[in-house]
Design a protein around this motif. Structure first.
Motif, PDB file in Angstrom:
ATOM      1  N   ALA A 110       0.863  -1.179   0.000  1.00 27.45           N
ATOM      2  CA  ALA A 110       0.000   0.000   0.000  1.00 27.45           C
ATOM      3  C   ALA A 110       0.899   1.229   0.000  1.00 27.45           C
ATOM      4  O   ALA A 110       1.613   1.477   0.977  1.00 27.45           O
ATOM      5  CB  ALA A 110      -0.920  -0.004   1.208  1.00 27.45           C
ATOM      6  N   GLU A 111       0.868   2.014  -1.077  1.00 24.96           N
ATOM      7  CA  GLU A 111       1.775   3.148  -1.226  1.00 24.96           C
ATOM      8  C   GLU A 111       1.046   4.469  -1.437  1.00 24.96           C
ATOM      9  O   GLU A 111       1.685   5.500  -1.568  1.00 24.96           O
ATOM     10  CB  GLU A 111       2.719   2.898  -2.411  1.00 24.96           C
ATOM     11  N   ARG A 112      -0.267   4.440  -1.465  1.00 23.43           N
ATOM     12  CA  ARG A 112      -1.011   5.652  -1.807  1.00 23.43           C
ATOM     13  C   ARG A 112      -1.381   6.453  -0.556  1.00 23.43           C
ATOM     14  O   ARG A 112      -1.760   5.886   0.472  1.00 23.43           O
ATOM     15  CB  ARG A 112      -2.281   5.307  -2.572  1.00 23.43           C
ATOM     16  N   THR A 113      -1.290   7.768  -0.675  1.00 19.32           N
ATOM     17  CA  THR A 113      -1.855   8.674   0.308  1.00 19.32           C
ATOM     18  C   THR A 113      -2.942   9.468  -0.392  1.00 19.32           C
ATOM     19  O   THR A 113      -2.701  10.062  -1.450  1.00 19.32           O
ATOM     20  CB  THR A 113      -0.792   9.626   0.885  1.00 19.32           C
ATOM     21  N   SER A 114      -4.151   9.446   0.163  1.00 17.05           N
ATOM     22  CA  SER A 114      -5.283  10.083  -0.510  1.00 17.05           C
ATOM     23  C   SER A 114      -6.343  10.427   0.525  1.00 17.05           C
ATOM     24  O   SER A 114      -6.226  10.096   1.707  1.00 17.05           O
ATOM     25  CB  SER A 114      -5.860   9.142  -1.580  1.00 17.05           C
ATOM     26  N   PHE A 115      -7.366  11.094   0.069  1.00 13.46           N
ATOM     27  CA  PHE A 115      -8.514  11.442   0.909  1.00 13.46           C
ATOM     28  C   PHE A 115      -9.738  10.752   0.325  1.00 13.46           C
ATOM     29  O   PHE A 115      -9.889  10.650  -0.895  1.00 13.46           O
ATOM     30  CB  PHE A 115      -8.718  12.956   0.943  1.00 13.46           C
ATOM     31  N   LEU A 116     -10.633  10.291   1.188  1.00 18.68           N
ATOM     32  CA  LEU A 116     -11.757   9.466   0.765  1.00 18.68           C
ATOM     33  C   LEU A 116     -13.088  10.145   1.043  1.00 18.68           C
ATOM     34  O   LEU A 116     -13.278  10.754   2.094  1.00 18.68           O
ATOM     35  CB  LEU A 116     -11.721   8.119   1.495  1.00 18.68           C
ATOM     36  N   SER A 117     -14.001  10.010   0.108  1.00 22.94           N
ATOM     37  CA  SER A 117     -15.362  10.486   0.320  1.00 22.94           C
ATOM     38  C   SER A 117     -16.009   9.733   1.486  1.00 22.94           C
ATOM     39  O   SER A 117     -15.729   8.542   1.693  1.00 22.94           O
ATOM     40  CB  SER A 117     -16.193  10.259  -0.945  1.00 22.94           C
ATOM     41  N   PRO A 118     -16.877  10.387   2.254  1.00 21.57           N
ATOM     42  CA  PRO A 118     -17.623   9.652   3.284  1.00 21.57           C
ATOM     43  C   PRO A 118     -18.465   8.518   2.703  1.00 21.57           C
ATOM     44  O   PRO A 118     -18.825   7.581   3.418  1.00 21.57           O
ATOM     45  CB  PRO A 118     -18.521  10.727   3.909  1.00 21.57           C
TER      46      PRO A 118
END
Length: 413
Positions: free
Chosen positions: A290-298
């Motif tokens: 797992a290499e991703r940094t992101s923001f997620l929708s609720p």
């Protein structure tokens, strides 16, 4: 059997959701890559909230980085590029057209038995006669919005208290007479199915068993790993209806039980689709990371497996938009922060479109997470891309817990 460690389970769950690949600057998503994400997830939920981009656009951004939402729209509404459609799958969703046929049994049931609410509506004076009139106008004039139908009745109340023409449109959309041909300022444009549905789409209705098995297998593939109830919850129909289907797939070896370690140290039996077993092993051996940094929708598909956020991440995802402000813990529309295989925090954003300011009303780190250099570098990179996606020129943070998280983020930007 030794349980798989929780880190392995997280990586598998993130990988099957398209959330493990590191963000690469300059990598411009294509129509094909946008479609492939929707196909991988099975569908993407539509929601009206637009403090930032609406949820279905955010779900794609989380996995692809900044892209042009017009490209996503063209896959849904453009005759030239159409590979997706608006339908109902667990919730109002954007769905691959290859799955249209699996909607047909439900449409057929609604056509013959629309339910008590519609029966009561149809029994009211003039409503039954309205249906062919609505269709006739669309036949003659092309796609129309509910607003294109004049209404002289009393002022409507709550948002669901639709005027009669809107109900007539939704009724005929529900059982397949109409489809959504476009969106204008997010308002649906309804047109005849025969004019919206491409000729290449398979319209042979499946048997009920074929449909149910398809939904359950699709859910298991997209989730990566989950309990029977979590897999059923991701798919289309009610839990009691699909339990025998899950049991049959387990007995046939399509869904495979595995022992899994949870965040609380206990173990549980999860199910994995046999096509994902190799990925599970690769995650266990470090071949998938797992290499991703992101923001997620609720509303992100990752959270459709009820309770799995706490089981695997020790993180409780909550949408608080529909709670009174005093009862909110985090904020109106908080986006969880994904960093590699962990959910490390969340923030409550609001885009001020006229000024180009992305305002973070509250920013939080989870307990025990340190805002070290590596985390800040990756979160700042994701935030810059998030701002690019929203055409935001400035970031303002009103509140941060701990305070140094917000301070370091602003410096990193």
């Amino acid at each position: 059997m030794t349980p798989y460690p929780v880190k392995t389970l997280r990586i598998l769950a993130l990988h099957t959701q398209g959330l493990t690949t590191r963000y690469k600057a300059g990598n411009i998503p294509t129509l094909s890559s946008i479609y492939e994400i929707v196909e991988q997830l099975g569908c993407v939920q539509i929601d009206t909230l637009n403090l930032v981009q609406r949820s279905h656009y955010l779900v794609l951004w989380s996995r692809l980085g900044a892209y042009n939402p017009v490209d996503f729209d063209s896959l849904v509404y453009s005759n030239e590029h159409q590979l997706l459609f608006e339908g109902w799958q667990r919730i109002a969703s954007i769905i691959p057209l290859k799955d249209y046929r699996y909607q047909m049994p439900h449409m057929d049931r609604l056509r013959h038995d629309p339910g008590d609410w519609y029966h009561r509506w149809l029994a009211q004076e003039g409503h039954n006669e309205l249906l062919p009139l609505v269709l006739e106008r669309i036949q003659q004039e092309g796609g129309l919005r509910a607003a294109d139908f004049k209404y002289d009745g009393p002022k409507r109340g709550s948002w669901w208290d639709w005027k009669p023409a809107k109900v007539a449109l939704e009724y005929q959309y529900a059982f397949g007479e109409l489809m959504i041909a476009d969106r204008v300022n997010f308002h649906r444009v309804y047109d005849l199915t025969e004019r919206v549905l491409p000729a290449w789409v398979d319209t042979r209705p499946p048997t009920l068993e074929e449909r149910d098995r398809y939904w359950v297998e699709q859910a298991a593939l997209a989730l990566g790993i989950g309990t029977p109830m979590q897999i059923i919850g991701y798919s289309y129909y009610k839990r009691n209806h699909l339990k025998p289907i899950v049991e049959a797939l387990v007995s046939e070896g399509v869904l495979v039980p595995v022992e899994a370690e949870l965040m609380n140290g206990k173990s549980i039996t999860f199910l994995v689709h046999r096509d994902n077993l190799q990925m599970l092993q690769q995650a266990s051996e470090g071949e998938i990371c797992a290499e991703r940094t992101s923001f997620l929708s609720p509303f992100d598909n990752l959270f459709w497996a009820t309770g799995r956020d706490e089981q695997l991440w020790g993180f409780r995802q909550r949408l608080e938009a529909y709670l009174p402000a005093p009862k909110r813990t985090w904020g109106y529309f908080c986006l969880p922060i994904l960093h590699k295989d962990r959910l490390v925090g969340r923030f409550d954003p609001k885009l001020e479109r006229k000024t180009g300011v992305l305002r973070i009303k509250a920013l939080y780190l989870e307990e025990g997470v340190e805002p070290d250099e590596g985390l800040m570098r990756e979160v700042a990179s994701a935030m810059l891309d998030f701002m690019t996606f929203h055409h935001a020129r400035e970031l303002e943070i009103e509140k941060s817990q701990p305070w140094e998280f917000g301070e370091k983020l602003l410096k990193a930007l």
